[in-house]
Design an enzyme around this catalytic site. Structure first.
Site, PDB file in Angstrom:
ATOM      1  N   GLY A 139      61.501  13.096  22.177  1.00 39.44           N
ATOM      2  CA  GLY A 139      60.249  13.190  21.076  1.00 39.44           C
ATOM      3  C   GLY A 139      59.221  13.273  21.920  1.00 39.44           C
TER       4      GLY A 139
ATOM      5  CG  ASP B  35      52.884   3.559  30.253  1.00 40.54           C
ATOM      6  OD1 ASP B  35      52.979   4.851  29.920  1.00 40.54           O
ATOM      7  OD2 ASP B  35      52.640   3.051  31.562  1.00 40.54           O
TER       8      ASP B  35
ATOM      9  CE  LYS C 288      52.831  15.476  30.056  1.00 46.88           C
ATOM     10  NZ  LYS C 288      53.437  16.549  30.814  1.00 46.88           N
TER      11      LYS C 288
ATOM     12  CG  ASP D 262      64.029  16.929  27.092  1.00 50.33           C
ATOM     13  OD1 ASP D 262      64.767  17.016  27.576  1.00 50.33           O
ATOM     14  OD2 ASP D 262      62.959  16.216  27.474  1.00 50.33           O
TER      15      ASP D 262
ATOM     16  NE  ARG E 128      54.021  11.819  29.426  1.00 50.65           N
ATOM     17  CZ  ARG E 128      53.961  11.769  30.785  1.00 50.65           C
ATOM     18  NH1 ARG E 128      53.183  10.870  31.404  1.00 50.65           N
ATOM     19  NH2 ARG E 128      54.713  12.525  31.273  1.00 50.65           N
TER      20      ARG E 128
END
Length: 611
Positions: free
Chosen positions: A138, A173, A161, A318, A141
């Site tokens: 998914g 993170d 992004k 992905d 970030r």
């Protein structure tokens, strides 16, 4: 040409009447079709429940294609650059809009646009990474903002992004560093400018006071990206992971009716009319056509990548677009010298995503797509619209066996189509770069000799076509020795020079005969070839030069104009790669440096996946 994707042009006024007056991002009508038509996160079904725990904490979704969330606020924002071509395609003023505070606040994530039907969100998907299933992935970030119309009668979905954590961040993170952000900002607009289907970059903003640990401690940044759709093969993997039949139907219907709006590639229509295997297969359902359309789009894109030497570096499911767009740029590169074994990913030790293996890597992803779509592909015309089938699946074992037979047959046909489209498009693209009319025997004659010559001489791949198109092959006093010298780089040793001269002479002798056979004048050949051979290529060493400069200027705290000087310069060059007159009068010394021959140590480099 790929079929035009209008993608969700549902606004309150017609494009003809309202796009002419658009000059600001604030004025553009904003919608959110993805969240309107697809199921939300089961634990966060409405925008009213958005919280830190539900929208920023990594977790496995029970069901749903997206989670409402919002960009993370940063300590400081330093706007850097906006793409002239992206602004133009949205109908925005290229000089005034980048100065607009509203524009800067939106593309940086400082301010969030919401309305009754629009709220930022992150998408859920899954994926096969380096051949192994990685489970739920998914937008780890990425924050999707809204969809806006473009000037061509289509639309773009805008996202950020590097905008912070989402439920899909896993152990990451939520940040993107300036280094990788600059690379993506430049390459996506360059690919679009030379005709390669690609996602786009609208703007880039630095977060000078936010740092992330990657290849050391690095400054963070955010790229405002745009695409007709961000749906990738991983969305189908996600349905398979969740065992979500209803979600699979919903996803397929959404793509067919809202993204493609029934407009498939012309190649699909041609195959349906002329391909005997496809005719023998029988009637195609709307989902069969969707599957084959995705196959064709991706095959055509791989042909483009091969023709121009582009490598994504990580072709997982992905980050494989349903539209065949170049997407999610990480350790990418444009191949400096022709080497089939070259991989731009320093972590790709088995060369899974090397230049040679790019077509097979994408085909692997297409097979995974078929596996994830198996339930709808196996149904056939007799079951696909049956209410009981939609709710409960196949009624008995014989129908399951028949479905699997149907799926396997369709995959075999798709494989033939994928290969045929790739070979035909690749031949057309390379011949266009050579300025000759494609002939079937060129594959085994001119092209094989071309690539053999490029591989053994180790000349710069894209520069070779530029030099070749300028040669006066049909002149009566054509001097082949003088022509060969034009290909030899200034950094070449005397020993290599002699070898290259010999190899180039052999190629030019055959190529000249091919040109004469077609009765091509040098003027016509140049006229044909020049629109396909960019005069500027953003090589990895050039991108690193821009990264170093921009990072240093941001640390020094110099004025914005100086901080963004290199970025704005390269955007003029990447936005107009065929036309030097559009590159501007500033930084001519830098421009000359970026166009010059460099030592081999700067070429054919690779990057890590860290970004």
């Amino acid at each position: 040409m790929l079929a035009k994707v209008r993608h969700l042009s549902r606004v309150d006024c017609s494009y003809t009447s309202c796009m002419r007056s658009f000059s600001t991002l604030q004025d553009l009508p904003k919608t959110s079709p993805f969240t309107t038509f697809l199921k939300p996160d089961e634990d966060l079904p409405t925008r009213e429940g958005v919280s830190e725990k539900l929208s920023k904490t990594p977790r496995q979704l029970k069901s749903g294609f997206f989670t409402y969330t919002y960009p993370t606020q940063r300590k400081s924002y330093q706007f850097l650059s906006a793409s002239p071509n992206a602004l133009k395609d949205l109908g925005l003023d290229q000089s005034k809009e980048p100065q607009s505070q509203y524009f800067r606040d939106i593309v940086s994530g400082k301010t969030t646009y919401t309305s009754e039907n629009v709220h930022p969100f992150a998408m859920a998907y899954a994926g096969f990474q380096f051949g192994s299933f990685a489970g739920q992935l998914g937008d780890g970030r990425v924050i999707n903002l809204f969809t806006v119309p473009d000037v061509h009668g289509g639309s773009y979905e805008i996202q950020l992004k590097g905008a912070g954590k989402t439920p899909y961040s896993r152990f990451a993170d939520g940040n993107a560093v300036l280094r990788s952000s600059i690379r993506e900002y430049v390459i996506s607009e360059y690919l679009h400018a030379i005709g390669i289907p690609s996602t786009r970059s609208l703007a880039i903003t630095a977060y000078p006071e936010n740092k992330a640990q990657r290849e050391g401690v690095e400054m963070c940044a955010v790229v405002a990206r745009m695409s007709p759709t961000w749906i990738r093969i991983g969305h189908f993997d996600y349905c398979r992971l969740k065992g979500d039949r209803d979600g699979l139907f919903q996803l397929c219907e959404y793509i067919n009716t809202e993204v493609l709006q029934g407009e498939y590639t012309k190649e699909l229509h041609e195959f349906m009319e002329n391909d005997q295997k496809l005719k023998d297969f029988g009637d195609l359902t709307k989902f069969d056509k969707l599957f084959l359309d995705i196959i064709i789009r991706n095959s055509k894109s791989v042909a483009y990548w091969h023709a121009y030497g582009f490598l994504n570096g990580v072709l997982n499911t992905d980050n494989t677009s349903i539209l065949g767009l170049a997407i999610d740029f990480g350790p990418f590169a444009i191949m400096d010298k022709f080497d089939p074994n070259y991989t731009s990913n320093s972590e790709d030790h088995e060369r899974r995503y090397s230049f040679r293996n790019t077509p097979s890597a994408i085909w692997f992803n297409m097979v995974k797509l078929a596996e994830s779509m198996a339930e709808v592909l196996g149904a056939g015309p007799g079951l696909i619209d049956d209410k009981n089938f939609k709710e409960n699946g196949y009624p008995d074992d014989p129908s399951i066996d028949a479905a699997m037979t149907r799926v396997n047959s369709l995959i075999r046909i798709a494989g033939d189509i994928f290969e045929k489209v790739f070979i035909e498009d690749y031949l057309k693209l390379i011949c266009a770069r050579l300025g000759i009319t494609p002939r079937e025997r060129d594959n085994g004659e001119i092209l094989s000799l071309l690539f053999e010559t490029l591989q053994v001489t180790k000349l710069e791949y894209n520069k070779f076509y530029l030099i070749l198109q300028e040669l006066r092959l049909r002149d009566q006093d054509f001097d082949i020795d003088e022509a060969c010298k034009k290909f030899i780089p200034t950094t070449c040793s005397e020993e290599d020079r002699v070898f290259i001269m010999k190899e180039i002479k052999s190629f030019l002798t055959v190529f000249r005969a091919r040109v004469e056979e077609e009765l091509l004048t040098d003027e016509i050949r140049l006229q044909r070839a020049s629109p396909h051979n960019p005069r500027f290529v953003p090589k990895n060493w050039i991108l690193q030069d821009i990264i170093n400069y921009t990072t240093e200027k941001l640390k020094e705290g110099v004025p914005e104009e100086e901080c963004s000087a290199y970025l704005n310069k390269i955007m003029k060059m990447t936005s107009n790669p065929f036309n030097e007159s559009e590159w501007g009068s500033e930084l001519k010394d830098v421009e000359e440096k970026w166009l010059s021959d460099v030592d081999d140590s700067k070429l054919m480099t690779s990057c890590s996946c860290s970004s």
